[in-house]
Design a protein around this motif. Structure first.
Motif, mmCIF file in Angstrom:
data_model
loop_
_atom_site.group_PDB
_atom_site.id
_atom_site.type_symbol
_atom_site.label_atom_id
_atom_site.label_comp_id
_atom_site.label_asym_id
_atom_site.label_seq_id
_atom_site.Cartn_x
_atom_site.Cartn_y
_atom_site.Cartn_z
ATOM 1 N N THR A 103 0.846 -1.307 0.053
ATOM 2 C CA THR A 103 0.128 0.089 0.129
ATOM 3 C C THR A 103 0.690 1.131 0.036
ATOM 4 O O THR A 103 0.435 2.438 -0.272
ATOM 5 C CB THR A 103 -0.979 -0.014 1.161
ATOM 6 N N LEU A 104 2.170 1.107 0.280
ATOM 7 C CA LEU A 104 3.203 2.109 0.241
ATOM 8 C C LEU A 104 3.408 2.510 -0.963
ATOM 9 O O LEU A 104 3.666 1.732 -1.972
ATOM 10 C CB LEU A 104 4.157 2.101 1.119
ATOM 11 N N PRO A 105 4.136 3.871 -1.336
ATOM 12 C CA PRO A 105 4.677 4.135 -2.661
ATOM 13 C C PRO A 105 5.980 3.275 -2.564
ATOM 14 O O PRO A 105 6.483 2.663 -1.638
ATOM 15 C CB PRO A 105 4.913 5.615 -2.359
ATOM 16 N N GLU A 106 6.241 2.959 -3.960
ATOM 17 C CA GLU A 106 7.419 2.004 -4.166
ATOM 18 C C GLU A 106 8.362 2.138 -3.518
ATOM 19 O O GLU A 106 9.252 1.140 -2.776
ATOM 20 C CB GLU A 106 7.850 2.062 -5.784
ATOM 21 N N ARG A 107 9.280 3.457 -3.232
ATOM 22 C CA ARG A 107 10.491 3.562 -2.708
ATOM 23 C C ARG A 107 10.370 3.643 -1.054
ATOM 24 O O ARG A 107 10.986 3.031 -0.378
ATOM 25 C CB ARG A 107 10.858 5.160 -2.924
ATOM 26 N N SER A 108 9.064 3.880 -0.853
ATOM 27 C CA SER A 108 8.620 4.123 0.716
ATOM 28 C C SER A 108 8.726 2.509 1.256
ATOM 29 O O SER A 108 9.206 2.114 2.347
ATOM 30 C CB SER A 108 7.529 4.506 1.077
ATOM 31 N N HIS A 128 10.302 -0.089 -0.380
ATOM 32 C CA HIS A 128 11.719 -0.684 -0.665
ATOM 33 C C HIS A 128 12.613 -0.817 0.637
ATOM 34 O O HIS A 128 13.273 -1.818 0.935
ATOM 35 C CB HIS A 128 12.225 0.026 -1.745
ATOM 36 N N GLU A 168 3.928 5.208 8.577
ATOM 37 C CA GLU A 168 2.973 4.729 7.555
ATOM 38 C C GLU A 168 2.640 3.629 7.681
ATOM 39 O O GLU A 168 1.212 3.264 7.686
ATOM 40 C CB GLU A 168 3.311 5.076 6.143
#
Length: 111
Positions: free
Chosen positions: A48-53, A55, A95
């Motif tokens: 559910t997080l943005p990709e970088r977050s 990763h 998050e």
């Protein structure tokens, strides 16, 4: 209810939650099922997080079949300092806690 996916293991590193809860030498069916369910739950939360977050915690704590990496190793991969990785990690964990609380409330509401 919140999910803390990191456990202090010294002043600069953390032990993955699943390592603290799951003994890899215990090959019982219950232990294996718990491990698979925990990985699935954490994987869904990370998704559910943005990709970088997503990763950074995945690299740091060894999710998705990876070995855990140090702050320095994560920084080298992403081209930033270890301190920047630490800041991004703290933000991603915050998050994930919010997501975990939402997931727990959803499960409780269904019961």
């Amino acid at each position: 209810m919140s999910l803390n996916i990191n456990i202090p293991d010294g002043p600069y590193d953390y032990q993955p939650l699943y390592e603290a809860l799951f003994d890899p030498s215990d090959q019982g069916a219950d232990a294996s099922a718990f491990y698979v369910d925990l990985q699935d739950t954490v994987g869904r939360a990370l998704g559910t997080l943005p990709e970088r977050s997503a990763h950074i915690p995945a690299m740091r704590y060894g999710f998705a079949g990876q070995d855990p990496h140090t702050l320095e190793e994560c920084g080298a991969v992403l081209g930033v300092t270890r301190e920047r990785i630490r800041h991004l990690e703290v933000k991603a964990i915050a998050e994930l806690r919010l997501i975990a609380e939402f997931m727990a409330e959803s499960v409780a509401a269904k019961q």
